[in-house]
Design a protein around this motif. Structure first.
Motif, PDB file in Angstrom:
ATOM      1  N   HIS A   1    -112.445  81.037  -2.464  1.00 38.16           N
ATOM      2  CA  HIS A   1    -113.045  82.364  -2.484  1.00 38.16           C
ATOM      3  C   HIS A   1    -114.004  82.508  -1.314  1.00 38.16           C
ATOM      4  CE1 HIS A   1    -111.374  83.311  -6.392  1.00 38.16           C
ATOM      5  NE2 HIS A   1    -111.866  82.188  -6.890  1.00 38.16           N
ATOM      6  N   GLU A   2    -114.020  83.696  -0.766  1.00 38.68           N
ATOM      7  CA  GLU A   2    -114.939  84.017   0.323  1.00 38.68           C
ATOM      8  C   GLU A   2    -116.128  84.774  -0.242  1.00 38.68           C
ATOM      9  OE1 GLU A   2    -114.518  83.041   3.496  1.00 38.68           O
ATOM     10  OE2 GLU A   2    -112.703  81.995   2.858  1.00 38.68           O
TER      11      GLU A   2
ATOM     12  N   ARG B   1    -107.759  78.173  -5.501  1.00 35.20           N
ATOM     13  CA  ARG B   1    -108.052  79.322  -4.643  1.00 35.20           C
ATOM     14  C   ARG B   1    -109.406  79.147  -3.989  1.00 35.20           C
ATOM     15  NH1 ARG B   1    -106.157  83.749  -8.953  1.00 35.20           N
ATOM     16  NH2 ARG B   1    -103.954  83.345  -8.802  1.00 35.20           N
TER      17      ARG B   1
ATOM     18  N   TYR C   1    -121.835  81.692  -8.291  1.00 36.33           N
ATOM     19  CA  TYR C   1    -120.461  81.437  -8.723  1.00 36.33           C
ATOM     20  C   TYR C   1    -120.291  79.975  -9.142  1.00 36.33           C
ATOM     21  CZ  TYR C   1    -115.403  80.804  -8.485  1.00 36.33           C
ATOM     22  OH  TYR C   1    -114.102  80.488  -8.777  1.00 36.33           O
TER      23      TYR C   1
ATOM     24  N   TYR D   1    -115.615  85.491 -10.222  1.00 41.64           N
ATOM     25  CA  TYR D   1    -115.716  85.800  -8.796  1.00 41.64           C
ATOM     26  C   TYR D   1    -115.834  87.313  -8.577  1.00 41.64           C
ATOM     27  CZ  TYR D   1    -114.343  86.529  -3.956  1.00 41.64           C
ATOM     28  OH  TYR D   1    -114.305  86.943  -2.649  1.00 41.64           O
ATOM     29  N   THR D   2    -114.981  88.067  -9.269  1.00 46.85           N
ATOM     30  CA  THR D   2    -115.010  89.527  -9.130  1.00 46.85           C
ATOM     31  C   THR D   2    -116.367  90.091  -9.538  1.00 46.85           C
ATOM     32  OG1 THR D   2    -112.642  89.615  -9.596  1.00 46.85           O
ATOM     33  CG2 THR D   2    -113.882  91.660  -9.858  1.00 46.85           C
TER      34      THR D   2
ATOM     35  N   ASP E   1    -111.441  83.795 -11.723  1.00 46.53           N
ATOM     36  CA  ASP E   1    -111.194  85.021 -10.948  1.00 46.53           C
ATOM     37  C   ASP E   1    -112.100  86.158 -11.417  1.00 46.53           C
ATOM     38  OD1 ASP E   1    -109.272  83.733  -9.460  1.00 46.53           O
ATOM     39  OD2 ASP E   1    -107.578  84.565 -10.595  1.00 46.53           O
TER      40      ASP E   1
END
Length: 158
Positions: A32-33, A30, A43, A76-77, A73
């Motif tokens: 991530h932006e 994935r 990150y 990242y969150t 994930d």
């Protein structure tokens, strides 16, 4: 003609399999932006520092395990929520234990890892020292044995 057809079908099947495996592999990574470069750096640093509990000695950035994907994930969150590096690490340690961090904190449980080898070396040196002191003490001989030793040491004048 039949051999050429079966060869072409086999080749096509192999190529289709390779492309589908490649597509699945690319889909699992994935992208991530991030809003800022600082978030991206945080990150990246965190996913390099956090260890996959399932893969043992592999960080979550390099692991393909579903657990690592979930950890990436969640990282990242939390980065996007504005959590600090320490808050994210504390969350992961609370959830997965000290093993998840490559640099575990120094506390009562991890002190054995630090002091254990030194303690073993100290015990070994102590045992070796005690054994060497025992060997240096002369043997106590009885009077009879001392007389026999004197006789053996005298030059033989026959």
């Amino acid at each position: 003609m039949r051999t050429l057809t079966s060869t072409l079908i086999s080749t096509f099947a192999v190529l289709a399999t390779l492309f589908s495996v490649y597509a699945v592999g690319q889909a699992s990574i994935r992208q991530h932006e991030f809003e800022t470069e600082a978030q991206r750096q945080l990150y990246q640093t965190l996913i390099q520092e956090l260890r996959c509990p399932k893969c043992q000695n592999q960080n979550i950035a390099d692991s393909n395990a579903p657990l690592s994907e979930d950890m990436r994930d969640r990282t990242y969150t939390m980065v996007m929520e504005g959590k600090s590096r320490e808050e994210i690490i504390d969350y992961m340690v609370a959830r997965y234990g000290n093993f998840v961090h490559y640099r575990p904190p120094f506390n009562w449980y991890t002190s054995i890892l630090w002091w254990g080898p030194l303690l073993i070396i100290a015990i070994g040196v102590g045992v070796a020292w005690m054994m060497s002191r025992k060997r240096k003490q002369p043997l106590a001989l009885s009077e009879e044995e001392q007389e026999r030793l004197k006789q053996l040491r005298k030059p033989n004048h026959d």
